[in-house]
Design a protein around this motif. Structure first.
Motif, short mmCIF file in Angstrom:
data_model
loop_
_atom_site.label_atom_id
_atom_site.label_comp_id
_atom_site.label_asym_id
_atom_site.label_seq_id
_atom_site.Cartn_x
_atom_site.Cartn_y
_atom_site.Cartn_z
N ASN A 142 -20.48 16.13 7.85
CA ASN A 142 -21.24 14.95 7.00
C ASN A 142 -20.70 13.66 7.34
OD1 ASN A 142 -22.65 16.59 4.90
ND2 ASN A 142 -20.61 17.55 4.86
N LEU A 143 -21.54 12.71 7.33
CA LEU A 143 -21.23 11.25 7.69
C LEU A 143 -22.36 10.45 7.30
CD1 LEU A 143 -19.44 9.16 9.22
CD2 LEU A 143 -21.05 9.57 11.08
N GLU A 144 -21.90 9.40 6.18
CA GLU A 144 -22.83 8.60 5.52
C GLU A 144 -22.94 7.36 6.41
OE1 GLU A 144 -24.37 8.77 3.04
OE2 GLU A 144 -23.47 10.92 2.73
N PRO A 145 -24.05 6.73 6.75
CA PRO A 145 -24.18 5.57 7.31
C PRO A 145 -23.71 4.43 6.75
CG PRO A 145 -26.50 6.71 6.60
CD PRO A 145 -25.38 7.22 5.81
N VAL A 146 -23.20 3.42 7.61
CA VAL A 146 -22.53 2.15 7.07
C VAL A 146 -23.54 1.05 6.87
CG1 VAL A 146 -20.75 0.59 7.85
CG2 VAL A 146 -20.42 3.07 8.48
N THR A 147 -23.19 0.55 5.75
CA THR A 147 -24.23 -0.60 5.25
C THR A 147 -23.72 -1.91 5.71
OG1 THR A 147 -23.29 -0.75 3.18
CG2 THR A 147 -24.97 0.81 3.52
N GLY A 148 -24.55 -2.78 5.75
CA GLY A 148 -24.16 -4.41 6.16
C GLY A 148 -24.29 -4.68 7.57
N GLY A 149 -24.53 -3.90 8.64
CA GLY A 149 -24.70 -4.16 9.88
C GLY A 149 -25.87 -5.16 10.19
N GLU A 150 -26.16 -5.72 11.34
CA GLU A 150 -26.97 -6.59 11.78
C GLU A 150 -27.99 -5.61 12.61
OE1 GLU A 150 -28.37 -10.20 14.78
OE2 GLU A 150 -26.28 -9.48 14.47
N LEU A 151 -29.19 -5.44 12.32
CA LEU A 151 -30.31 -4.71 13.13
C LEU A 151 -30.51 -5.39 14.27
CD1 LEU A 151 -32.31 -2.28 13.44
CD2 LEU A 151 -33.80 -3.68 12.09
N ILE A 152 -30.12 -4.53 15.56
CA ILE A 152 -30.35 -5.51 16.81
C ILE A 152 -31.59 -5.24 17.33
CG2 ILE A 152 -29.52 -5.45 19.08
CD1 ILE A 152 -27.32 -6.66 17.35
N ARG A 153 -32.12 -3.58 17.28
CA ARG A 153 -33.45 -3.48 17.87
C ARG A 153 -33.48 -1.99 17.78
NH1 ARG A 153 -33.68 -5.18 24.10
NH2 ARG A 153 -32.66 -7.11 23.09
N GLU A 154 -34.87 -1.54 17.95
CA GLU A 154 -35.19 -0.07 17.96
C GLU A 154 -35.57 -0.03 19.39
OE1 GLU A 154 -39.01 2.49 16.60
OE2 GLU A 154 -37.80 1.80 15.08
N CYS A 155 -34.91 0.73 20.27
CA CYS A 155 -35.05 0.94 21.79
C CYS A 155 -36.04 2.04 21.85
CB CYS A 155 -33.97 1.25 22.42
SG CYS A 155 -32.76 -0.13 22.22
#
Length: 293
Positions: A53-66
Motif C-alpha cells: 500500500n502507498l498513498e499518493p503525496v499531495t501538493g506537488g507541481e504537475l509537470i506534464r503527462e508524457c
C-alpha cells in the motif's frame, strides 16, 4: 515481511525489496533473470521498495503527462526535488504509483491491476529510475537497436517505426559474426574514459536480455532514403542527432545537464553517422564498411 532481490545492469547494482507482497518478483520481471546477483552488493545505484500500500503525496507541481508509446506517465515534482509518477497503460489504467527522492537513489512504489498490468507498471518504473539515477554516473539508457561485431557495439537510433530493428536484422543476415545485444533499450556507459554498450532487461518486443557488453564503435541514426549512403556528423550535428534517443527529463536541470555532459564525452570519442538507406541487403554492407573502419 521483506523479500530483497539484487541485480547488476551495466555494472550498476540495484536492489528491489518486496514488502508485504506475495508476488514472486521474477514472475513480474522475468527479463531481469540474466542480471541477478546472489548477495547484497556493497554499493547500490538505487533501492526500490515495492509496497502493498502507498498513498499518493499531495501538493506537488504537475509537470506534464508524457506519452510513452505503450502508455502514459503523469509527473509531479515537489519543492525538495523529489518526484511522483503515475504510470498508466495504453488504456490509461493506473499500473504503478512511484515516489522517488531527487537523485532516484531511494524509491518506493505500489503496483496495481492484474499480473500483466503490475508487470508493466514495475518494468516501466525500473526503466525510469535506472535512466535518471544512472545520469549521475555517466550512464545513458538509449532507445536503439544494437548489434555487436568484432568486439564493438553499433547502436542504431531513430524514431519508432523508422527501421532500427530492420537494419540490425540485415546486419545479422549479411555481416559475418554479428550478434544482437539488445533491440530497444541498451545502456551506454563511460568507464575510465571508454564508452561501452551493455545489454539490459528492456528490449521492447524482441526478447533479447543479454548480460553482455562491448566497446562502443559508432552511433548511427537510421533514415529512410531512395539509395544507400552514410553521412558522418560534426560535433554539433552529432549531439543533436544523439540527444533525442537518450531517456531524459528536460525539466530537471541537474539530470538534463548530466545527460548532456555524458553525450559530449561520448561524441568526443566515437563518431556519429546517419545511414540513409533502403531496407535491403546492400544497406547493411554499405553501413558496415563505413562505420566499422
Amino acid at each position: 515481511m521483506q523479500n530483497s532481490h539484487y541485480f547488476k545492469v551495466a555494472e550498476h547494482n540495484l536492489c528491489i525489496n518486496l514488502i508485504g507482497l506475495d508476488d514472486e518478483l521474477l514472475s513480474l520481471i522475468p527479463s531481469f533473470l540474466p542480471f541477478i546477483l546472489s548477495d547484497r552488493p556493497d554499493e547500490l545505484l538505487f533501492e526500490l521498495d515495492v509496497l502493498a500500500n502507498l498513498e499518493p503525496v499531495t501538493g506537488g507541481e504537475l509537470i506534464r503527462e508524457c506519452v510513452t508509446g505503450n502508455g502514459y506517465t503523469v509527473v509531479y515534482k515537489f519543492d525538495d526535488g523529489s518526484y511522483q509518477y503515475i504510470i498508466q497503460d495504453i488504456k490509461k489504467n493506473d499500473c504503478c504509483l512511484l515516489i522517488t527522492n531527487s537523485d532516484f537513489s531511494k524509491c518506493k512504489c505500489v503496483i496495481y491491476g492484474d499480473k500483466s498490468q503490475r508487470s508493466f507498471g514495475l518494468n516501466n518504473a525500473l526503466m525510469l529510475i535506472y535512466a535518471f539515477a544512472g545520469s549521475y554516473h555517466d550512464t545513458l539508457l538509449i532507445h536503439a537497436s544494437c548489434p555487436i561485431n568484432n568486439g564493438y557495439a553499433y547502436p542504431f537510433i531513430a524514431q519508432s517505426g523508422t527501421g532500427k530493428s530492420t537494419h540490425s536484422s540485415l546486419w545479422l543476415k549479411n555481416i559475418l559474426d554479428t550478434e544482437l545485444l539488445n533491440d530497444d533499450n541498451p545502456v551506454v556507459r563511460v568507464l575510465d574514459g571508454t564508452p561501452y554498450v551493455f545489454g539490459s532487461p528492456w528490449s521492447g518486443k524482441t526478447p533479447c536480455y543479454r548480460n553482455k557488453s562491448a566497446k562502443l564503435g559508432a552511433i548511427t541514426r537510421i533514415s529512410r532514403a531512395d539509395r544507400n549512403y552514410v553521412e558522418k556528423h560534426a560535433a554539433v550535428q552529432a549531439f543533436a542527432s544523439f540527444l533525442p534517443s537518450c531517456s531524459s527529463m528536460k525539466w530537471d536541470k541537474t539530470i538534463y545537464k548530466n545527460i548532456c555532459d555524458t553525450i559530449v564525452k561520448i561524441i568526443g570519442i566515437v563518431p556519429v553517422y546517419t545511414m540513409h538507406c533502403l531496407p535491403d541487403d546492400e544497406a547493411a554492407h554499405v553501413c558496415y564498411n563505413e562505420i566499422s573502419r
